[in-house]
Design a protein around this motif. Structure first.
Motif, mmCIF file in Angstrom:
data_model
loop_
_atom_site.group_PDB
_atom_site.id
_atom_site.type_symbol
_atom_site.label_atom_id
_atom_site.label_comp_id
_atom_site.label_asym_id
_atom_site.label_seq_id
_atom_site.Cartn_x
_atom_site.Cartn_y
_atom_site.Cartn_z
ATOM 1 N N UNK A 75 0.849 -1.179 0.000
ATOM 2 C CA UNK A 75 0.000 0.000 0.000
ATOM 3 C C UNK A 75 0.887 1.232 0.000
ATOM 4 N N UNK A 76 0.667 2.124 -0.961
ATOM 5 C CA UNK A 76 1.505 3.314 -1.086
ATOM 6 C C UNK A 76 1.018 4.401 -0.137
ATOM 7 N N UNK A 77 1.892 4.981 0.691
ATOM 8 C CA UNK A 77 1.485 6.078 1.556
ATOM 9 C C UNK A 77 0.977 7.256 0.736
ATOM 10 N N UNK A 78 0.051 8.006 1.325
ATOM 11 C CA UNK A 78 -0.530 9.142 0.603
ATOM 12 C C UNK A 78 0.531 10.150 0.193
ATOM 13 N N UNK A 79 1.611 10.250 0.983
ATOM 14 C CA UNK A 79 2.663 11.225 0.692
ATOM 15 C C UNK A 79 3.387 10.907 -0.604
ATOM 16 N N UNK A 80 3.279 9.645 -1.063
ATOM 17 C CA UNK A 80 3.993 9.247 -2.277
ATOM 18 C C UNK A 80 3.153 9.440 -3.531
ATOM 19 N N UNK A 81 1.907 9.863 -3.378
ATOM 20 C CA UNK A 81 1.065 10.061 -4.552
ATOM 21 C C UNK A 81 1.644 11.160 -5.420
ATOM 22 N N UNK A 82 1.593 10.934 -6.734
ATOM 23 C CA UNK A 82 2.199 11.873 -7.662
ATOM 24 C C UNK A 82 1.322 13.112 -7.837
ATOM 25 N N UNK A 83 1.917 14.263 -8.147
ATOM 26 C CA UNK A 83 1.128 15.467 -8.408
ATOM 27 C C UNK A 83 0.353 15.311 -9.707
ATOM 28 N N UNK A 84 -0.697 16.096 -9.884
ATOM 29 C CA UNK A 84 -1.469 15.995 -11.123
ATOM 30 C C UNK A 84 -0.576 16.255 -12.336
ATOM 31 N N UNK A 85 -0.738 15.474 -13.413
ATOM 32 C CA UNK A 85 0.080 15.686 -14.611
ATOM 33 C C UNK A 85 -0.414 16.890 -15.400
ATOM 34 N N UNK A 86 0.432 17.341 -16.329
ATOM 35 C CA UNK A 86 -0.024 18.399 -17.223
ATOM 36 C C UNK A 86 -1.106 17.837 -18.133
ATOM 37 N N UNK A 87 -2.026 18.674 -18.502
ATOM 38 C CA UNK A 87 -3.122 18.247 -19.368
ATOM 39 C C UNK A 87 -2.595 18.061 -20.788
ATOM 40 N N UNK A 88 -2.859 16.907 -21.373
ATOM 41 C CA UNK A 88 -2.483 16.638 -22.755
ATOM 42 C C UNK A 88 -3.741 16.497 -23.600
ATOM 43 N N UNK A 96 -12.384 7.119 -21.040
ATOM 44 C CA UNK A 96 -12.724 7.551 -19.688
ATOM 45 C C UNK A 96 -11.530 7.556 -18.726
ATOM 46 N N UNK A 97 -10.689 6.509 -18.678
ATOM 47 C CA UNK A 97 -9.524 6.577 -17.795
ATOM 48 C C UNK A 97 -8.608 7.752 -18.104
ATOM 49 N N UNK A 98 -8.436 8.054 -19.382
ATOM 50 C CA UNK A 98 -7.596 9.200 -19.748
ATOM 51 C C UNK A 98 -8.229 10.510 -19.289
ATOM 52 N N UNK A 99 -9.527 10.609 -19.442
ATOM 53 C CA UNK A 99 -10.219 11.806 -18.966
ATOM 54 C C UNK A 99 -10.153 11.905 -17.447
ATOM 55 N N UNK A 100 -10.271 10.762 -16.787
ATOM 56 C CA UNK A 100 -10.223 10.756 -15.321
ATOM 57 C C UNK A 100 -8.852 11.185 -14.821
ATOM 58 N N UNK A 101 -7.816 10.969 -15.634
ATOM 59 C CA UNK A 101 -6.476 11.448 -15.296
ATOM 60 C C UNK A 101 -6.326 12.943 -15.559
ATOM 61 N N UNK A 102 -7.310 13.530 -16.210
ATOM 62 C CA UNK A 102 -7.280 14.970 -16.431
ATOM 63 C C UNK A 102 -6.910 15.400 -17.827
ATOM 64 N N UNK A 103 -6.914 14.455 -18.787
ATOM 65 C CA UNK A 103 -6.515 14.785 -20.152
ATOM 66 C C UNK A 103 -7.725 15.007 -21.051
ATOM 67 N N UNK A 104 -7.525 15.838 -22.064
ATOM 68 C CA UNK A 104 -8.520 15.985 -23.122
ATOM 69 C C UNK A 104 -8.347 14.820 -24.094
ATOM 70 N N UNK A 105 -9.449 14.157 -24.424
ATOM 71 C CA UNK A 105 -9.382 13.029 -25.356
ATOM 72 C C UNK A 105 -10.375 13.263 -26.481
ATOM 73 N N UNK A 106 -9.882 13.161 -27.714
ATOM 74 C CA UNK A 106 -10.715 13.355 -28.894
ATOM 75 C C UNK A 106 -10.801 12.017 -29.631
ATOM 76 N N UNK A 107 -11.885 11.255 -29.431
ATOM 77 C CA UNK A 107 -11.986 9.925 -30.036
ATOM 78 C C UNK A 107 -12.437 9.969 -31.492
ATOM 79 N N UNK A 108 -11.800 9.158 -32.296
ATOM 80 C CA UNK A 108 -12.218 8.908 -33.673
ATOM 81 C C UNK A 108 -12.413 7.406 -33.784
ATOM 82 N N UNK A 109 -13.559 6.981 -34.284
ATOM 83 C CA UNK A 109 -13.903 5.559 -34.274
ATOM 84 C C UNK A 109 -13.517 4.863 -35.580
#
Length: 305
Positions: free
Chosen positions: A6-19, A40-53
Motif C-alpha cells: 500500500x503506497x502512503x498518501x505522501x507518495x502520490x504523484x502530483x497531477x500531470x499536465x493536461x495533454x 474515460x480513464x484518460x479523462x479521469x487522469x485529467x486529459x482531453x481526449x478526442x476519439x475517432x472511431x
C-alpha cells in the motif's frame, strides 16, 4: 516480500499536465473495449481526449454476435480533416491508435500522424498493434498484421503489444524473458523508441503470476503481479492508454518508463481485481475510477538491463 504494497498518501504523484490525446480506435455501445475502454480513464487522469472511431459495434466480438459495422477509412479521414479545419490537430500532444477494423484504416492513421507531427513536432504516436493473443490467435483481417509490422509500427514512437503480438512484429518466437528482450530490441530497430509488452508469460515465472515489461533507450524493467484467473476484454486497451498517458509526460527521460510501468500496473491490477470480484464479464471501468488517479497498490518494476 509481497508482490504489492500500500503506497502512503505522501507518495502520490502530483497531477500531470493536461495533454490533448487523439485516440483512433473502435467503439462499442455496450461494454468497454477500444475507445470505449480508453477514453474515460484518460479523462479521469485529467486529459482531453478526442476519439475517432474505426468501427461502431453494439458490443465486442467476443460475444460471437454483434451489430454495427466498420467505419470506412474515407470517413475516418474526413473526420480528422474537419478537426484540422477547427485547428485541433495543431494542439494534439499524442496520437493513440488501436483496433483498426478494416485494412484501409492504416493509411488514414499514418496520414493523421504525419499531419499532427508536421503541425506539432513534439507530438508522439502510440500504436497498440491489436491483432490477437496466444489463446485466440489472430482475430483481425489477415492483411492488418502485415500492415502493422511493415508500415505502421515503424512510424510509432511507442508500441504496446502483448507477447503474441510482439513475436509477430519481431518475426521470432517469444517464450522466455531473454526471447522477450530480443524481440523488444528487434521491434525498436523498426523505429519505435519505446515498447510496452502488456503480458509476459515465462516458463520459469512463479506460479500464479503475470508480468509486464517496458523498455526504451534508458533501460528495461519488469513488473510482476498476481494473475487473476479470468479473461477481461478491453484490459489491453486500458493498459495502453494509461501507460501512454504516464510515459508521455516525460517521454524518453531516464526512469520515465519505470515510473509509467509501476503506475499503470497498480491501476490495472486494481481495475481487474474490482472486475473479478464483481463477477461481471465487462470491465468495471467506472466503478474503479479512483484507481487511475490514486492507486493504493504498488508493484516495484525491477531493472532487467
Amino acid at each position: 516480500m509481497p508482490l504489492h504494497l500500500i503506497a502512503p498518501a505522501a507518495l502520490l504523484l502530483p497531477p500531470p499536465r493536461v495533454m490533448n490525446i487523439l485516440s483512433i480506435q473502435s467503439h462499442v455501445s455496450y461494454g468497454h473495449v477500444g475507445n470505449s475502454a480508453a477514453v474515460f480513464p484518460l479523462q479521469r487522469l485529467g486529459h482531453e481526449v478526442w476519439p475517432v472511431y474505426t468501427v461502431n459495434f453494439s458490443n465486442h466480438t467476443g460475444y460471437g454476435q454483434w451489430g454495427g459495422s466498420p467505419i470506412p477509412a474515407s470517413e475516418v479521414g474526413a473526420i480528422v480533416h474537419a478537426m484540422e479545419q477547427r485547428g485541433a490537430l495543431a494542439k494534439v500532444d499524442v496520437v493513440l491508435s488501436g483496433y483498426q477494423g478494416g485494412a484501409d484504416i492504416a493509411d488514414a492513421i499514418l496520414a493523421t500522424v504525419a499531419r499532427v507531427k508536421a503541425l506539432n513536432p513534439r507530438a508522439t504516436y502510440t500504436c497498440d498493434p491489436v491483432m490477437g493473443n496466444t489463446k485466440s490467435g489472430c482475430f483481425v483481417n489477415p492483411a492488418i498484421p502485415v500492415l502493422l509490422r511493415e508500415r505502421v509500427v515503424p512510424q510509432a514512437d511507442l508500441v504496446t503489444p502483448n507477447q503474441f503480438e510482439l513475436g509477430y512484429l519481431a518475426g521470432m518466437p517469444v517464450h522466455t524473458l531473454a526471447d522477450t528482450l530480443k524481440a523488444v530490441d528487434a521491434v525498436m530497430a523498426l523505429g519505435p523508441r519505446a515498447v510496452l509488452v502488456t503480458s509476459v508469460h515465462c516458463p520459469d515465472a512463479a506460479p500464479g503470476t503475470i508480468s509486464m515489461l517496458a523498455a526504451d533507450a534508458t533501460g528495461a524493467w519488469l513488473v510482476t503481479t498476481p494473475h487473476l484467473p479470468f479473461k477481461a476484454n478491453g484490459s489491453g486497451d486500458v493498459t495502453a492508454a494509461l501507460f501512454t498517458a504516464h510515459y508521455s509526460q516525460h517521454f524518453g527521460q531516464s526512469g520515465s518508463a519505470q515510473r509509467a510501468l509501476e503506475r499503470t500496473t497498480a491501476s490495472m491490477f486494481e481495475l481487474l481485481q474490482h472486475t473479478h470480484q464483481s463477477g461481471e464479464r465487462e470491465l468495471q471501468l467506472v466503478q474503479a475510477q479512483d484507481s487511475y488517479v490514486a492507486p493504493r497498490a504498488h508493484f516495484a518494476a525491477v531493472p532487467i538491463r
